[in-house]
Design a protein around this motif. Structure first.
Motif, short mmCIF file in Angstrom:
data_model
loop_
_atom_site.label_atom_id
_atom_site.label_comp_id
_atom_site.label_asym_id
_atom_site.label_seq_id
_atom_site.Cartn_x
_atom_site.Cartn_y
_atom_site.Cartn_z
N TYR A 118 1.10 -1.18 -0.11
CA TYR A 118 -0.12 -0.13 0.03
C TYR A 118 0.89 1.30 -0.07
N VAL A 120 1.19 5.55 -0.32
CA VAL A 120 0.40 6.94 -0.11
C VAL A 120 1.33 7.85 -0.72
N THR A 128 -1.36 9.04 -9.69
CA THR A 128 -2.10 8.48 -10.91
C THR A 128 -1.08 7.91 -11.81
N GLU A 143 -1.59 -0.81 -4.19
CA GLU A 143 -2.67 -0.02 -4.17
C GLU A 143 -2.07 1.15 -3.64
N ARG A 145 -2.84 5.52 -3.19
CA ARG A 145 -3.82 6.45 -2.71
C ARG A 145 -3.24 7.73 -2.56
N ASP A 147 -3.07 11.20 -0.67
CA ASP A 147 -3.49 11.77 0.48
C ASP A 147 -2.11 11.97 1.44
N TRP A 153 -2.37 4.17 6.87
CA TRP A 153 -3.57 3.80 6.32
C TRP A 153 -4.17 2.78 7.01
#
Ligand code: SAH
Length: 227
Positions: A118, A120, A128, A143, A145, A147, A153
């Motif tokens: 994960y 961030v 993106t 994954e 994100r 933020d 997370w």
């Protein structure tokens, strides 16, 4: 890429790996890490760094140095990526949190070694672009994100390993909380525009956190949006 270009980047990659191994050995007394495991070397060899650098800097893709990736951010130096990855000592079933996706290069190296990563990233355009790049390269265990990663997370915690690739003036407490007993966290601590202290935290099985200094490093700052 044509045949010659593929050969060139293969040669450049081999040379880069030799440099990274040598630098690991030379800094071993300071870092406590004299050698890189075969798993980490394989991961570095498998990730095509030229896919993560801007087109105008392609000739530097396999140089052992950080490079600008736009928006004032950088892709980390391969030696530092190798060292930080080695320090996490990941098992194949590990779940990892990364703060500061940037180009996604370090994310890719982690994804070769762990079950799930994960990551961030504060700047949505970088998040993106990195997600698209990793998807194109066939990574299905990542994954990303957009933020402020200083919050960690929570939904996917606790983590076996946490890697922060931007410098903070202190280790964000949320990240320490989200680390599993037995887990490791690596983070550059210090002020922006200065040399920071790369630190390795280990949460033992009783939940007690041990913390040591690894190496002086220079990272872009971790920018907090909340608080
Ligand atoms: N690992 C990256 C290095 C990126 S540089 C690579 O190899 O390409 C550090 C990144 O941290 C930058 O992209 C920056 O935007 C991001 N960043 C800074 N503060 C952040 C925060 N609070 N949360 C998440 N990402 C942050």
């Amino acid at each position: 890429m044509n045949h010659d270009a593929a050969n060139d980047s293969e040669r450049a990659l081999r040379h880069l790996l030799e440099q990274v191994v040598a630098e690991t050995r030379e800094t071993g007394d300071r870092t406590g890490c004299h050698t890189l495991s075969a798993r980490v070397l394989e991961a570095l060899a498998a990730v095509p760094r030229h896919r993560f650098v801007p087109p105008d800097l392609l000739e530097w893709a396999y140089a052992d140095r950080p490079l600008p990736i736009g928006r004032g951010q950088t892709i980390s130096q391969p030696f530092i990526v190798a060292l930080m990855t080695e320090l996490l000592d990941l098992r194949p079933d590990a779940v990892v949190l990364e703060i500061g996706t940037g180009s996604g290069y370090q994310t890719a190296v982690l994804a070769r070694l762990a079950r799930q990563v994960y990551s961030v990233e504060r700047i949505p355009a970088l998040a993106t672009a990195a997600a698209r790049r990793l998807e194109e390269l066939g990574f299905i265990n990542v994954e990303i994100r957009a933020d402020d990663g200083a919050q960690g997370w929570e939904e996917h915690a606790p983590f076996d390993g946490i890697m922060v690739t931007a410098a903070a003036d202190e280790t964000p407490p949320a990240l320490v909380r989200q680390l599993k007993p037995g887990g490791r966290l690596v983070i550059p601590v210090g002020l922006p525009q200065r040399t920071q202290d790369l630190r390795l935290l280990h949460k033992d099985e009783n939940g007690v956190v041990h913390d040591r200094s690894v190496l002086p490093v220079v990272f872009v700052p971790l920018i907090r949006d909340h608080e």
